[in-house]
Design an enzyme around this catalytic site. Structure first.
Site, PDB file in Angstrom:
ATOM      1  NE  ARG A 206      -2.600  -1.187   3.604  1.00 33.55           N
ATOM      2  CZ  ARG A 206      -2.885  -2.347   4.205  1.00 33.55           C
ATOM      3  NH1 ARG A 206      -3.617  -3.259   3.579  1.00 33.55           N
ATOM      4  NH2 ARG A 206      -2.469  -2.604   5.421  1.00 33.55           N
ATOM      5  CG  ASP A 242     -15.377  -3.678  -0.522  1.00 31.67           C
ATOM      6  OD1 ASP A 242     -14.155  -3.921  -0.421  1.00 31.67           O
ATOM      7  OD2 ASP A 242     -16.258  -4.487  -0.158  1.00 31.67           O
ATOM      8  CB  SER A 243     -19.323  -6.172  -3.112  1.00 31.59           C
ATOM      9  OG  SER A 243     -18.493  -6.984  -2.310  1.00 31.59           O
ATOM     10  CG  ASN A 269     -19.725  -7.856  -8.899  1.00 29.31           C
ATOM     11  OD1 ASN A 269     -18.564  -7.849  -9.295  1.00 29.31           O
ATOM     12  ND2 ASN A 269     -20.425  -8.964  -8.767  1.00 29.31           N
ATOM     13  CB  ALA A 270     -14.718  -5.411  -8.603  1.00 33.01           C
ATOM     14  CG  ASP A 290      -5.517  -6.488  -2.086  1.00 35.11           C
ATOM     15  OD1 ASP A 290      -5.107  -7.637  -2.324  1.00 35.11           O
ATOM     16  OD2 ASP A 290      -5.558  -6.008  -0.937  1.00 35.11           O
ATOM     17  CB  CYS A 330      -4.337 -12.865  -0.841  1.00 35.18           C
ATOM     18  SG  CYS A 330      -6.130 -12.814  -0.898  1.00 35.18           S
TER      19      CYS A 330
HETATM   20  N1  SAH Z   1      -7.355  -4.147  -0.248  1.00 33.45           N
HETATM   21  C1  SAH Z   1      -7.802  -4.412   1.094  1.00 33.45           C
HETATM   22  C2  SAH Z   1      -8.244  -5.832   1.308  1.00 33.45           C
HETATM   23  C3  SAH Z   1      -9.325  -6.284   0.401  1.00 33.45           C
HETATM   24  S1  SAH Z   1     -10.193  -7.673   1.014  1.00 33.45           S
HETATM   25  C4  SAH Z   1      -6.680  -4.065   2.069  1.00 33.45           C
HETATM   26  O1  SAH Z   1      -5.517  -3.871   1.663  1.00 33.45           O
HETATM   27  O2  SAH Z   1      -6.976  -3.981   3.269  1.00 33.45           O
HETATM   28  C5  SAH Z   1     -11.322  -7.967  -0.220  1.00 33.45           C
HETATM   29  C6  SAH Z   1     -12.498  -7.002  -0.288  1.00 33.45           C
HETATM   30  O3  SAH Z   1     -13.167  -7.304  -1.497  1.00 33.45           O
HETATM   31  C7  SAH Z   1     -13.534  -7.139   0.822  1.00 33.45           C
HETATM   32  O4  SAH Z   1     -13.714  -5.872   1.417  1.00 33.45           O
HETATM   33  C8  SAH Z   1     -14.827  -7.580   0.100  1.00 33.45           C
HETATM   34  O5  SAH Z   1     -15.986  -6.939   0.609  1.00 33.45           O
HETATM   35  C9  SAH Z   1     -14.558  -7.119  -1.311  1.00 33.45           C
HETATM   36  N2  SAH Z   1     -15.218  -7.874  -2.395  1.00 33.45           N
HETATM   37  C10 SAH Z   1     -15.379  -9.210  -2.514  1.00 33.45           C
HETATM   38  N3  SAH Z   1     -15.938  -9.518  -3.701  1.00 33.45           N
HETATM   39  C11 SAH Z   1     -16.134  -8.357  -4.358  1.00 33.45           C
HETATM   40  C12 SAH Z   1     -16.650  -7.997  -5.632  1.00 33.45           C
HETATM   41  N4  SAH Z   1     -17.087  -8.925  -6.496  1.00 33.45           N
HETATM   42  N5  SAH Z   1     -16.685  -6.704  -5.975  1.00 33.45           N
HETATM   43  C13 SAH Z   1     -16.243  -5.741  -5.136  1.00 33.45           C
HETATM   44  N6  SAH Z   1     -15.715  -6.017  -3.912  1.00 33.45           N
HETATM   45  C14 SAH Z   1     -15.672  -7.299  -3.528  1.00 33.45           C
END
Ligand code: SAH
Length: 387
Positions: A206, A242-243, A269-270, A290, A330
């Site tokens: 980050r 974020d979702s 949804n991403a 991420d 991850c």
């Molecule tokens: N980047 C963050 C960690 C991300 S964890 C950090 O460094 O702290 C993964 C995140 O993705 C979670 O908050 C979850 O709510 C979100 N997520 C899961 N599926 C998703 C999707 N299809 N679209 C958007 N967000 C999603």
């Protein structure tokens, strides 16, 4: 019979530097409850001490190769003190870091994260659970925390025949703890947040991406805004996506905590969002991907690869000329070579020339041991759009 006898295959695992011996390689099971056990090879030669988990598929986890060692308070004090010593360089940059990374620190199945004045631990095997008191005593004398919380609510504990629970082991631990990392502030939620309250494993990435960010930025899978906060210090505008609505609410609070007013929050949804932006012809100068682990099992890898390729291809298409994409995975089951191959395929499909500026991994508080693949799971790449 308080000795475990293992076959040649089991003995070879320890010789090759891996601490786990599976149930099928234990030829004589010790007639004792979970705890520390002396391990012999088939001829009766002592191999060392291990944590014994009677119900688990992973029966034995190596603690000490010295058969004369005693796994007592002094042993845990020393093992934990050496893990703590490895983290010293981080204290200048943050008040939240992993103090003990399980097998990576020679403390199998033990996680301990340090958040300011508090500790959050996870005991992930039956053998380890037996040493709860010694471990908490060691942590209390070495760190002198105001409180120790056990986030023992992980599914893995069921496989060990252990209850899933979140319990206070010492003092008190607040619901929210302010974390600072490289000048950015955010709130960790030790009782209810993901993992032990925050994703400490991406801290250095980050910070790194924050130093190169520019222009219009997008942080997909933002959680509580972790990357977005760093991006916002250099970029003109950041979209944090974020979702999860509650995660985004915390992201907004975190932005305010840092007096950052150039972040907007999108609950979506991403996959859909990236597709929609592509249709609209929008571009970004900095993008972060991420996502959560798409491959939770080995069998899920092919499907996960399609998901990773999909978001990476779409992100590549959204990059402005000279734009930067930081992309990570991850999923332990997705190896580094497979990750890079997936990026190569996405780049080929994008029809654009994309270079690798950096390959990133885990920070020093999450040591990835070469002979223990399970200690490593994060891989990332900073890519640059050359066209
Ligand atoms: N980047 C963050 C960690 C991300 S964890 C950090 O460094 O702290 C993964 C995140 O993705 C979670 O908050 C979850 O709510 C979100 N997520 C899961 N599926 C998703 C999707 N299809 N679209 C958007 N967000 C999603």
């Amino acid at each position: 019979m308080t000795v475990a006898r293992v076959n040649a295959k089991g003995a070879r695992r320890w010789l090759s530097g891996h601490p786990w011996i599976y149930r099928t390689d234990v030829v004589e099971r010790p007639l004792m409850e979970a705890g520390a056990v002396l391990v012999h090879d088939q001829r009766g030669k002592p191999l060392g001490w291990a944590l014994w988990s009677p119900q688990s598929e992973i029966s034995l986890r190596l603690l000490d190769r010295d058969p004369d060692a005693s796994i007592d308070q002094a042993w845990w004090d020393e093992r934990i003190a050496s893990a703590i010593a490895r983290r010293t360089p981080l204290e200048d940059h943050t008040n939240a870091f992993r103090l003990i990374h399980g097998e990576g620190d020679g403390c199998p199945s033990l996680i301990c994260d340090h958040y300011d004045a508090w500790l959050v631990v996870q005991f992930m095997s039956a053998g380890l659970e037996r040493f709860r008191e010694e471990i908490v005593t060691a942590l209390r004398s070495l760190v002198v925390p105001d409180g120790v919380l056990a986030r023992n609510d992980v599914p893995l504990r069921s496989k060990e025949g252990l209850p899933r629970e979140t319990v206070l082991l010492h003092g008190d631990v607040p619901r929210e703890i302010e974390v600072h990392e490289y000048g950015v502030r955010y709130v960790a939620a030790p009782w209810t947040g993901q993992k032990t309250g925050a994703f400490l494993d991406q801290r250095e990435n980050r910070h790194f991406v924050g130093t190169v960010a520019r222009g219009r930025a997008l942080d997909c899978f933002s959680y509580h805004g972790s990357f977005a906060l760093h991006l916002a210090r250099k970029a003109t505008h950041v979209t944090a996506l974020d979702s999860s609505g509650p995660a985004l609410q915390r992201a907004a609070d975190n932005a305010e905590r840092n007096s950052l007013t150039n972040i907007s929050f999108v609950e979506a949804n991403a996959f859909d969002f990236l597709r929609e932006k592509e249709r609209e012809g929008t571009t970004f100068d900095t993008i972060v991907l991420d996502p959560p682990a798409f491959a939770k099992t080995r069998a899920a890898v092919p499907g996960a690869l399609r998901g990773y390729k999909d978001i990476n291809l779409r992100a590549m298409r959204l990059l402005a000329p000279g734009g930067l994409l930081y992309t990570a995975s991850c999923s332990f089951h997705l190896s580094k070579p497979l990750f890079l191959e997936m990026l190569q395929e996405a780049a080929a499909d994008s029809g654009r020339r994309i270079s690798i500026r950096a390959i990133t991994g885990q920070p020093i508080d999450h040591p990835e041991v070469l002979t223990i693949p399970e200690t490593g799971y994060i891989k990332g790449a900073l890519l640059e759009m050359m066209d």
